[in-house]
Design a protein around this motif. Structure first.
Motif, mmCIF file in Angstrom:
data_model
loop_
_atom_site.group_PDB
_atom_site.id
_atom_site.type_symbol
_atom_site.label_atom_id
_atom_site.label_comp_id
_atom_site.label_asym_id
_atom_site.label_seq_id
_atom_site.Cartn_x
_atom_site.Cartn_y
_atom_site.Cartn_z
ATOM 1 N N ALA A 94 58.396 142.327 -50.247
ATOM 2 C CA ALA A 94 58.035 141.042 -50.425
ATOM 3 C C ALA A 94 59.001 140.144 -49.283
ATOM 4 O O ALA A 94 58.436 139.208 -48.451
ATOM 5 N N TRP A 114 47.367 137.308 -45.760
ATOM 6 C CA TRP A 114 48.259 135.692 -46.763
ATOM 7 C C TRP A 114 48.143 134.878 -45.704
ATOM 8 O O TRP A 114 49.118 134.965 -44.420
ATOM 9 N N GLU A 148 47.979 135.033 -55.186
ATOM 10 C CA GLU A 148 48.091 136.814 -54.467
ATOM 11 C C GLU A 148 47.627 137.539 -55.928
ATOM 12 O O GLU A 148 48.048 137.305 -57.244
ATOM 13 N N ASP A 150 47.377 140.779 -58.171
ATOM 14 C CA ASP A 150 48.177 141.792 -58.525
ATOM 15 C C ASP A 150 48.384 142.601 -57.540
ATOM 16 O O ASP A 150 49.350 143.296 -57.303
ATOM 17 N N TRP A 153 50.721 142.474 -54.690
ATOM 18 C CA TRP A 153 52.384 142.594 -55.132
ATOM 19 C C TRP A 153 52.788 144.478 -54.862
ATOM 20 O O TRP A 153 53.756 144.699 -54.463
ATOM 21 N N LYS A 154 52.062 144.953 -55.517
ATOM 22 C CA LYS A 154 51.496 146.107 -56.263
ATOM 23 C C LYS A 154 52.390 147.085 -54.698
ATOM 24 O O LYS A 154 52.851 148.157 -54.165
ATOM 25 N N LYS A 159 56.762 142.327 -56.377
ATOM 26 C CA LYS A 159 57.289 140.738 -56.162
ATOM 27 C C LYS A 159 58.746 140.214 -56.479
ATOM 28 O O LYS A 159 59.376 140.628 -57.296
ATOM 29 N N SER A 160 58.873 139.582 -55.409
ATOM 30 C CA SER A 160 59.908 138.879 -55.207
ATOM 31 C C SER A 160 60.249 138.336 -54.166
ATOM 32 O O SER A 160 59.462 137.686 -53.569
#
Length: 185
Positions: A94, A114, A148, A150, A153-154, A159-160
């Protein structure tokens, strides 16, 4: 070793052209605007297949980040138009994201595009074009920053925080041509 071999080969090419060609050394991130149209769709992958890279990885106990089409990869897309666009593989975490850019993230056959909140419509068009180069036969799920899934982010691990400040892009400037002549005497 390979860098020296490339320099030697380039010098031999200049010599074979009776010194009519000009040899120029460019540094990553400092390329003049005239450099990229040579490639048009430039994709830069992490890692390498050279013996020098493999030796470096084994000697330093580093992780081999060589690109794998079936693995996880994150590409930052940048450029100023269809004849000057690049997709550069960055660490698939991230903090590599930045609101000023568009990114292509893939994990095998799962593909996301993205769209950073500060990116332009041109950036989005370039991401679509680069997607056709990186994963030509797969449909991408377009994600606007802030919406986004999940799963996105996985794939990135967790997620950061990431940069959401506008990056000032260097203005394109005209190239300067210099000539140097060596005179005997």
């Amino acid at each position: 070793e390979e860098r020296a071999a490339a320099t030697s080969l380039a010098n031999k090419m200049v010599e074979s052209l009776k010194f009519q060609a000009v040899l120029v050394r460019l540094y990553e991130g400092k390329e003049p605007i005239e450099f990229f149209p040579i490639f048009q769709n430039l994709v830069i992958f992490k890692g390498g297949a050279s013996t020098g890279y493999k030796k470096f990885v084994s000697e330093n106990g580093s992780q081999d980040d060589t690109y794998s089409e079936s693995g996880v990869a994150l590409f930052r897309v940048q450029g100023s138009g269809p004849d000057n666009m690049q997709a550069i593989q960055v660490d698939a975490v991230a903090p590599s994201l930045n609101s000023s850019y568009c990114y292509i993230l893939h994990d095998g056959d799962t593909v996301f595009t993205w769209i950073g909140n500060l990116s332009s419509s041109m950036d989005q068009e370039l991401a679509e074009r680069q997607l056709d180069v990186i994963k030509p036969n797969l449909q991408s799920r377009m994600l606007k920053e802030g919406s986004e899934y999940d799963q996105f982010w996985k794939i990135l691990g967790i997620k950061s925080e990431y940069s959401s400040q506008k990056i000032a892009r260097d203005p394109e400037s005209d190239a300067h041509l210099f000539c140097c002549t060596f005179l005997k005497g």
